[in-house]
Design an enzyme around this catalytic site. Structure first.
Site, PDB file in Angstrom:
ATOM      1  N   GLU A 115      56.281  34.098  34.955  1.00 17.27           N
ATOM      2  CA  GLU A 115      55.612  32.943  34.339  1.00 17.27           C
ATOM      3  C   GLU A 115      54.356  33.408  33.614  1.00 17.27           C
ATOM      4  O   GLU A 115      53.736  34.380  34.032  1.00 17.27           O
ATOM      5  CB  GLU A 115      55.161  31.958  35.440  1.00 17.27           C
ATOM      6  CG  GLU A 115      56.244  31.575  36.396  1.00 17.27           C
ATOM      7  CD  GLU A 115      55.707  30.845  37.644  1.00 17.27           C
ATOM      8  OE1 GLU A 115      54.521  30.466  37.663  1.00 17.27           O
ATOM      9  OE2 GLU A 115      56.495  30.671  38.584  1.00 17.27           O
ATOM     10  N   LYS A 117      50.501  33.532  32.920  1.00 17.63           N
ATOM     11  CA  LYS A 117      49.363  33.239  33.798  1.00 17.63           C
ATOM     12  C   LYS A 117      48.308  32.509  32.990  1.00 17.63           C
ATOM     13  O   LYS A 117      47.590  33.107  32.189  1.00 17.63           O
ATOM     14  CB  LYS A 117      48.791  34.521  34.390  1.00 17.63           C
ATOM     15  CG  LYS A 117      47.677  34.247  35.371  1.00 17.63           C
ATOM     16  CD  LYS A 117      47.278  35.499  36.116  1.00 17.63           C
ATOM     17  CE  LYS A 117      46.290  35.195  37.214  1.00 17.63           C
ATOM     18  NZ  LYS A 117      45.023  34.639  36.720  1.00 17.63           N
ATOM     19  N   ASP A 119      44.992  30.546  31.881  1.00 21.11           N
ATOM     20  CA  ASP A 119      43.594  30.757  32.199  1.00 21.11           C
ATOM     21  C   ASP A 119      42.869  29.412  32.246  1.00 21.11           C
ATOM     22  O   ASP A 119      42.243  28.993  31.283  1.00 21.11           O
ATOM     23  CB  ASP A 119      42.978  31.679  31.150  1.00 21.11           C
ATOM     24  CG  ASP A 119      41.798  32.419  31.705  1.00 21.11           C
ATOM     25  OD1 ASP A 119      41.546  32.301  32.914  1.00 21.11           O
ATOM     26  OD2 ASP A 119      41.127  33.118  30.928  1.00 21.11           O
ATOM     27  N   TYR A 230      52.990  25.004  38.801  1.00 22.91           N
ATOM     28  CA  TYR A 230      53.739  26.247  38.997  1.00 22.91           C
ATOM     29  C   TYR A 230      54.121  26.528  40.447  1.00 22.91           C
ATOM     30  O   TYR A 230      54.563  27.625  40.765  1.00 22.91           O
ATOM     31  CB  TYR A 230      52.967  27.433  38.423  1.00 22.91           C
ATOM     32  CG  TYR A 230      51.536  27.548  38.940  1.00 22.91           C
ATOM     33  CD1 TYR A 230      51.281  27.787  40.282  1.00 22.91           C
ATOM     34  CD2 TYR A 230      50.458  27.424  38.073  1.00 22.91           C
ATOM     35  CE1 TYR A 230      49.999  27.890  40.754  1.00 22.91           C
ATOM     36  CE2 TYR A 230      49.157  27.528  38.535  1.00 22.91           C
ATOM     37  CZ  TYR A 230      48.935  27.755  39.877  1.00 22.91           C
ATOM     38  OH  TYR A 230      47.653  27.855  40.345  1.00 22.91           O
ATOM     39  N   LYS A 318      48.037  41.717  34.561  1.00 28.24           N
ATOM     40  CA  LYS A 318      47.011  41.351  33.581  1.00 28.24           C
ATOM     41  C   LYS A 318      47.194  42.089  32.262  1.00 28.24           C
ATOM     42  O   LYS A 318      47.530  43.272  32.250  1.00 28.24           O
ATOM     43  CB  LYS A 318      45.623  41.699  34.140  1.00 28.24           C
ATOM     44  CG  LYS A 318      45.228  40.879  35.362  1.00 28.24           C
ATOM     45  CD  LYS A 318      45.000  39.446  34.975  1.00 28.24           C
ATOM     46  CE  LYS A 318      44.252  38.645  36.012  1.00 28.24           C
ATOM     47  NZ  LYS A 318      42.856  38.929  36.160  1.00 28.24           N
ATOM     48  N   CYS A 412       6.323  39.950  20.141  1.00 29.55           N
ATOM     49  CA  CYS A 412       7.349  38.944  20.414  1.00 29.55           C
ATOM     50  C   CYS A 412       7.718  38.192  19.130  1.00 29.55           C
ATOM     51  O   CYS A 412       6.837  37.667  18.449  1.00 29.55           O
ATOM     52  CB  CYS A 412       6.834  37.954  21.461  1.00 29.55           C
ATOM     53  SG  CYS A 412       7.952  36.573  21.718  1.00 29.55           S
ATOM     54  N   CYS A 415       6.325  34.406  19.729  1.00 33.02           N
ATOM     55  CA  CYS A 415       4.923  33.997  19.874  1.00 33.02           C
ATOM     56  C   CYS A 415       3.946  35.052  19.378  1.00 33.02           C
ATOM     57  O   CYS A 415       2.741  34.823  19.368  1.00 33.02           O
ATOM     58  CB  CYS A 415       4.621  33.645  21.330  1.00 33.02           C
ATOM     59  SG  CYS A 415       4.584  35.074  22.412  1.00 33.02           S
ATOM     60  N   CYS A 430       8.175  40.051  26.920  1.00 32.01           N
ATOM     61  CA  CYS A 430       7.020  39.324  26.398  1.00 32.01           C
ATOM     62  C   CYS A 430       6.346  38.726  27.621  1.00 32.01           C
ATOM     63  O   CYS A 430       6.964  37.944  28.338  1.00 32.01           O
ATOM     64  CB  CYS A 430       7.464  38.216  25.447  1.00 32.01           C
ATOM     65  SG  CYS A 430       6.171  36.999  25.128  1.00 32.01           S
ATOM     66  N   CYS A 435       4.702  31.578  26.151  1.00 33.27           N
ATOM     67  CA  CYS A 435       5.567  31.853  24.998  1.00 33.27           C
ATOM     68  C   CYS A 435       6.588  30.715  24.857  1.00 33.27           C
ATOM     69  O   CYS A 435       7.342  30.433  25.782  1.00 33.27           O
ATOM     70  CB  CYS A 435       6.280  33.183  25.196  1.00 33.27           C
ATOM     71  SG  CYS A 435       7.584  33.493  23.986  1.00 33.27           S
TER      72      CYS A 435
HETATM   73  S1  IVH Z   1      50.683  31.268  41.631  1.00 30.59           S
HETATM   74  C1  IVH Z   1      50.173  32.102  45.880  1.00 30.59           C
HETATM   75  N1  IVH Z   1      51.282  30.996  39.096  1.00 30.59           N
HETATM   76  O1  IVH Z   1      45.939  32.406  38.981  1.00 30.59           O
HETATM   77  C2  IVH Z   1      50.181  32.136  44.451  1.00 30.59           C
HETATM   78  N2  IVH Z   1      48.998  31.157  39.691  1.00 30.59           N
HETATM   79  O2  IVH Z   1      44.632  34.383  41.219  1.00 30.59           O
HETATM   80  C3  IVH Z   1      49.271  31.155  43.867  1.00 30.59           C
HETATM   81  N3  IVH Z   1      47.445  30.979  37.817  1.00 30.59           N
HETATM   82  O3  IVH Z   1      44.345  30.500  41.426  1.00 30.59           O
HETATM   83  C4  IVH Z   1      49.134  31.200  42.425  1.00 30.59           C
HETATM   84  N4  IVH Z   1      48.968  30.701  36.255  1.00 30.59           N
HETATM   85  O4  IVH Z   1      44.768  29.423  39.197  1.00 30.59           O
HETATM   86  C5  IVH Z   1      50.303  31.141  39.993  1.00 30.59           C
HETATM   87  N5  IVH Z   1      51.944  30.718  36.899  1.00 30.59           N
HETATM   88  C6  IVH Z   1      50.986  30.849  37.795  1.00 30.59           C
HETATM   89  C7  IVH Z   1      49.624  30.851  37.426  1.00 30.59           C
HETATM   90  C8  IVH Z   1      48.653  31.016  38.413  1.00 30.59           C
HETATM   91  C9  IVH Z   1      47.672  30.783  36.522  1.00 30.59           C
HETATM   92  C10 IVH Z   1      46.116  31.130  38.440  1.00 30.59           C
HETATM   93  C11 IVH Z   1      45.855  30.191  39.575  1.00 30.59           C
HETATM   94  C12 IVH Z   1      45.450  31.018  40.751  1.00 30.59           C
HETATM   95  C13 IVH Z   1      45.140  32.327  40.120  1.00 30.59           C
HETATM   96  C14 IVH Z   1      45.559  33.410  41.083  1.00 30.59           C
END
Ligand code: IVH
Length: 670
Positions: A115, A117, A119, A230, A318, A412, A415, A430, A435
């Protein structure tokens, strides 16, 4: 009066129409009707619902508009802990993960689900008999904040699980997912904030977190929040056998599930998926920072279990940090609230991973010399996660001899006072306490999100109020009047009412936020929390001497000195008096009502069987105790898990009580 049938018909019609306009507005960013027309429809529906209540009221769009503001969020204890993920930064680490799993599960090949990940920030949603009951942020994984009313405003989040013939609705389920803001609405939100003189959010994740943690749900309702689900936590009344089945069922039930999820029959398919998602990342409408791979079979997941706070069956892979090349056009010098000068590179705007970047901090003069950065240089910049972009290196081959050396100013830029460089420190400073740049920055810090969180008081507005001589320090904010604000320009007038309300709302801040907001040197958010917990009131903290402060493990002599100096300075004392006069009264954390461990300090050693270190820490702190990282004369108990380290020997030598994990639970009455 209408008859019941026509009322029911009109109610249904209005709900459908409003939901359509919600989608146009929030998801497609293409509203078709004016705000006034929308409000009219909403009001008509609210009136009808009040007169003709029906069963579908719980999932009506009227339930999403935002309830009354709260004074603070209640703690929410997750029925099942929300774990985090172990990270991998290379293909080798992904392969190692797979080998480990195949060995432990005694299988040649493992089925995975992969999946994106996202942010954003993790949330937990509780549904009972198909109806959304409550929802919370992740917090420390055990306890989060109850943000139910705010979650309801997210139009893509179902208030009711869609009944499917194939899959009955469970009695109870925790559904987990990520709340996020897409890149385009994020940019728009920030443009609007800047127009209103508010500080822009650093990235979509901060914007999502800031929006979901708004005490006024009406503010949240106006933010373009989205959600993808998820996973699940506790579930009663239904069984699943694979993670894929969970995701498909969630989608069937009407939960938004990322369409890019994929099944992968082995680890090489996961690595292919990783590469593929990496290549489409810049074009995705939302930010992702990697992919997550999860063992598909739930009984295999269960047999693998957890290690500390992460499941052994999942891995966050990552993406490497994003880099780009650009040219430095200018180097400006900013003055911070403690007077520190920070050189900042102004660069040709360039897109780094879908985000436009034109500024990068150069930290200090030493850093510039070390990297040999000159004006006009072509540089490689990098943005990793939410970190401010950084200059990695210069591209020497692009130099043409026209590049100019940079020198820190001797005076500075704000000021004109002389700049000093303290022996042994990298920073130029400074030292003029009056200031204007420092004072403005100090006021902005006071109002910022991690501190007093005064909405609408960003950099521009703070500077404006200061320049208009309406405020000289943060306490003056509480004496501002509508008349004074009316004297300002149009822009400021427009938001004056909202601003005064936000200032008034901030009069009872949590004690730790207030301490942090004061801007005492070396007192960051963490230290402020420790001080608040220990001293319990401003009066006690102000009275504390160096010895009182250094008895706290985390407070070293330098921090203690800085705190004592702060409160002995005449100017600061006057500001504190003004706060008092204005009725600003910080509230001590009342989360610690259980004081069974008050005055006791704990050291944990070895691996604990039933809890992670953070959980152990939370258990101690929620009962008024402290956790230390090493054994000292002040340690009351050492809790020894399996394979304890040298801390155990030290405790024995010093005659400190050593207890087992079981004893620990007895002690706290669990
Ligand atoms: S699973 C036990 N799936 O990543 C597993 N997490 O460090 C729980 N996150 O706090 C997380 N996309 O906020 C999972 N497809 C995904 C995700 C996901 C983003 C985030 C989530 C979690 C952090 C894990």
């Amino acid at each position: 009066m209408m008859d019941n049938d026509s009322a029911a018909k009109r109610i249904h019609e209005l709900r459908t129409v409003i939901e359509y306009h919600n989608r146009r507005y929030y998801q497609q960013d293409a509203p078709e009707i004016s705000d006034a027309e929308y409000d009219r429809l909403m009001r008509e529906l609210q009136d009808l619902e009040a007169m003709y209540p029906d069963d579908d009221l719980v999932s009506s769009p009227t339930q999403r508009v935002g309830a009354d503001p709260l004074s603070k969020f209640s703690p929410f204890s997750h029925p099942q802990a929300m774990l985090s993920l172990a990270n991998a930064f290379s293909s080798q680490e992904i392969l190692d993960f797979d080998s480990r799993i195949r060995r432990l599960a005694k299988q040649d090949q493992i089925d995975y689900v992969a999946e994106p990940k996202l942010d954003g920030l993790a949330v937990n949603l509780i549904y009972e008999d198909g109806l959304f009951q409550r929802g919370a942020t992740r917090g420390d994984g055990f306890t989060g904040e109850d943000v139910t009313q705010n979650l309801k405003t997210i139009s893509s989040m179902p208030l009711r699980i869609k009944q499917k013939v194939s899959r009955s609705v469970p009695e109870f389920i925790e559904v987990r997912g990520e709340v996020y803001i897409e890149k385009k609405p994020f940019a728009k939100l920030n443009r609007r904030r800047e127009e209103d003189g508010e500080d822009p959010f650093a990235n979509p994740r901060n914007a999502a977190a800031g929006s979901l943690r708004q005490l006024d749900p009406k503010v949240t309702a106006r933010r373009p929040l989205n959600i993808f689900l998820y996973g699940i936590g506790t579930v009663r009344g239904i069984r699943f056998s694979s993670h894929w089945e969970i995701l498909k069922t969630l989608a069937d039930w009407g939960f938004p599930v990322n369409p890019l999820i994929s099944q992968a029959q082995d680890i090489s398919a996961c690595i292919d998926y990783f590469e593929q998602i990496h290549s489409i990342r810049p074009g995705l409408p939302y930010e992702i920072d990697g992919v997550v791979i999860k063992v598909n079979n739930l009984s295999v997941q269960e047999s693998l279990g957890n290690v500390s706070r992460s499941p052994r069956w999942a891995l966050a892979c990552k993406f490497p940090p994003e880099q780009a090349t650009t040219i430095i056009r200018e180097i400006v010098v900013q003055v911070g609230r403690t007077g520190t000068l920070t050189p900042v590179a102004i660069m040709e705007p360039v897109s780094v991973g879908g985000v436009m970047v034109s500024r990068a901090t150069l930290h200090n003069e030493d850093e510039i010399i070390k990297k040999d950065i000159r004006l006009g240089d072509t540089v490689v910049i990098q943005r990793a996660g939410d970190v401010i972009p950084e200059i990695i290196k210069i591209v020497e081959s692009k130099r043409n001899g026209q590049e100019k050396f940079f020198r820190m100013p001797s005076h500075c830029p704000q000021c004109g006072s002389e700049i000093v460089r303290v022996e042994g420190e990298a920073a130029h400073r400074c030292v003029n306490l009056s200031c204007p740049a420092q004072i403005k920055e100090h006021i902005r810090h006071f109002a910022s999100r991690g501190a007093m969180d005064i909405e609408g008081l960003g950099e521009k507005v703070s500077a404006h109020l200061f320049d208009a001589r309406l405020i000289h320090d943060p306490a003056d904010l509480y004496f501002l009047t509508k008349e004074q604000l009316l004297g300002l320009d149009r822009q400021a007038r427009k938001s004056s009412e909202k601003l005064l309300e936000a200032i008034a709302r901030s009069k009872t801040p949590p004690l730790d936020k207030f301490i942090f907001a004061l801007g005492i040197r070396h007192v960051g958010e963490q230290t402020a929390k420790i001080l608040a917990r220990h001293f319990g009131s401003m009066e006690n903290l102000i009275k504390a001497n160096i010895d009182d402060l250094t008895t706290l493990n985390e407070i070293g002599p330098e921090i203690a000195q800085s705190i004592v100096e702060f409160f002995s300075e005449n100017k600061n004392r006057k500001v504190m008096e003004k706060f008092h006069l204005a009725g600003v009264s910080p509230l001590a954390q009342d989360t610690v009502t259980d004081t069974t461990l008050k005055g006791k300090s704990f050291v944990f050693t070895g691996s604990l069987e039933s809890m992670g270190r953070n959980e152990a820490k939370a258990l101690v702190e929620s009962r008024g105790g402290v956790v230390q990282s090493s054994v000292t004369g002040k340690t009351s108990y050492v809790v020894a898990g399996s394979e304890p380290g040298s801390k155990l020997d030290k405790a024995r030598r010093q005659g400190i009580s050593v207890i087992s994990e079981k004893d620990f639970f007895k002690l706290i009455g669990r």
